[in-house]
Enzyme design. Sequence first.
Site, PDB file in Angstrom:
ATOM      1  N   TYR A 154      35.079  40.633  40.664  1.00 13.01           N
ATOM      2  CA  TYR A 154      34.481  41.698  41.877  1.00 13.01           C
ATOM      3  C   TYR A 154      33.428  40.548  43.020  1.00 13.01           C
ATOM      4  O   TYR A 154      33.153  40.567  44.475  1.00 13.01           O
ATOM      5  CB  TYR A 154      33.631  42.571  41.770  1.00 13.01           C
ATOM      6  CG  TYR A 154      34.006  44.336  40.667  1.00 13.01           C
ATOM      7  CD1 TYR A 154      35.117  44.741  41.672  1.00 13.01           C
ATOM      8  CD2 TYR A 154      34.466  43.649  39.636  1.00 13.01           C
ATOM      9  CE1 TYR A 154      35.944  45.787  40.868  1.00 13.01           C
ATOM     10  CE2 TYR A 154      35.126  44.728  38.939  1.00 13.01           C
ATOM     11  CZ  TYR A 154      35.767  45.440  39.724  1.00 13.01           C
ATOM     12  OH  TYR A 154      36.467  46.101  38.421  1.00 13.01           O
TER      13      TYR A 154
ATOM     14  N   ASN B 176      40.177  53.144  46.337  1.00 13.09           N
ATOM     15  CA  ASN B 176      41.770  52.541  46.942  1.00 13.09           C
ATOM     16  C   ASN B 176      42.629  53.681  46.390  1.00 13.09           C
ATOM     17  O   ASN B 176      42.514  54.241  45.494  1.00 13.09           O
ATOM     18  CB  ASN B 176      42.270  51.662  45.939  1.00 13.09           C
ATOM     19  CG  ASN B 176      43.648  50.857  46.567  1.00 13.09           C
ATOM     20  OD1 ASN B 176      44.037  50.994  47.287  1.00 13.09           O
ATOM     21  ND2 ASN B 176      43.947  50.346  45.709  1.00 13.09           N
TER      22      ASN B 176
ATOM     23  N   CYS C 253      44.036  46.662  42.874  1.00 12.59           N
ATOM     24  CA  CYS C 253      42.767  47.019  42.860  1.00 12.59           C
ATOM     25  C   CYS C 253      42.655  46.868  41.066  1.00 12.59           C
ATOM     26  O   CYS C 253      41.909  45.610  40.764  1.00 12.59           O
ATOM     27  CB  CYS C 253      42.362  48.301  43.342  1.00 12.59           C
ATOM     28  SG  CYS C 253      43.178  49.523  42.337  1.00 12.59           S
ATOM     29  N   HIS C 254      44.057  46.036  40.694  1.00 14.46           N
ATOM     30  CA  HIS C 254      43.693  46.329  39.258  1.00 14.46           C
ATOM     31  C   HIS C 254      44.249  45.141  38.936  1.00 14.46           C
ATOM     32  O   HIS C 254      43.430  44.565  37.930  1.00 14.46           O
ATOM     33  CB  HIS C 254      45.311  46.516  38.730  1.00 14.46           C
ATOM     34  CG  HIS C 254      46.908  46.198  38.700  1.00 14.46           C
ATOM     35  ND1 HIS C 254      47.117  46.707  40.254  1.00 14.46           N
ATOM     36  CD2 HIS C 254      47.172  45.105  38.841  1.00 14.46           C
ATOM     37  CE1 HIS C 254      48.013  45.787  40.567  1.00 14.46           C
ATOM     38  NE2 HIS C 254      48.306  44.992  39.742  1.00 14.46           N
TER      39      HIS C 254
ATOM     40  N   GLU D  31      51.456  41.489  35.196  1.00 17.32           N
ATOM     41  CA  GLU D  31      52.023  40.307  35.421  1.00 17.32           C
ATOM     42  C   GLU D  31      51.819  39.279  34.952  1.00 17.32           C
ATOM     43  O   GLU D  31      51.253  38.306  35.251  1.00 17.32           O
ATOM     44  CB  GLU D  31      50.597  41.390  36.292  1.00 17.32           C
ATOM     45  CG  GLU D  31      51.046  42.172  36.954  1.00 17.32           C
ATOM     46  CD  GLU D  31      50.328  42.164  38.532  1.00 17.32           C
ATOM     47  OE1 GLU D  31      49.468  41.473  39.337  1.00 17.32           O
ATOM     48  OE2 GLU D  31      50.475  43.139  39.477  1.00 17.32           O
TER      49      GLU D  31
END
Length: 157
Positions: A90, A111, A119-120, A148
Amino acid sequence: MAAARCTIESPVGPLTVTAEDGAVTAVDFGPGGGAIPNAGLLADAAQQLAAYFAGARRDFDLPLSPQGTPFRLRVWAAMQAIPYGETRSYGDLARMLGTAPRAVGGACGANPIPLVIPCHRVTGSGGALGGFSGGAGCDTKRHLLALEGVLPQALAV
């Protein structure tokens, strides 16, 4: 033109994709839409999300039309620039945008197109997970980051 919706099953639960005027406007956690059409934008969105969850897609190629303030649109654009398999804090985004980390967190929580606008991939400082407003909250975020390759699979739920 009226909004069209379809719900797809995913490893993080049902996802409802909404499209209007030729663009995706929302991805919501939970059921709420109709069947997946055979063609068109909703079919493309369903196929791309399925490929993402199968590990065969890293980027989405969908027209998007998120609705938000100019500030939120800037934060969402910055999130889209975070590559698959990477995170930004952030604070990183706040410094880049000349704002406060809490403001970035607020935009993340608002979002309307999560997963596609990733946003993850935004985390707390020092590797902390931070929050997540979709699905099962932080458990869903953990699952997406593990998918990911950011977190070890063992940390995913």
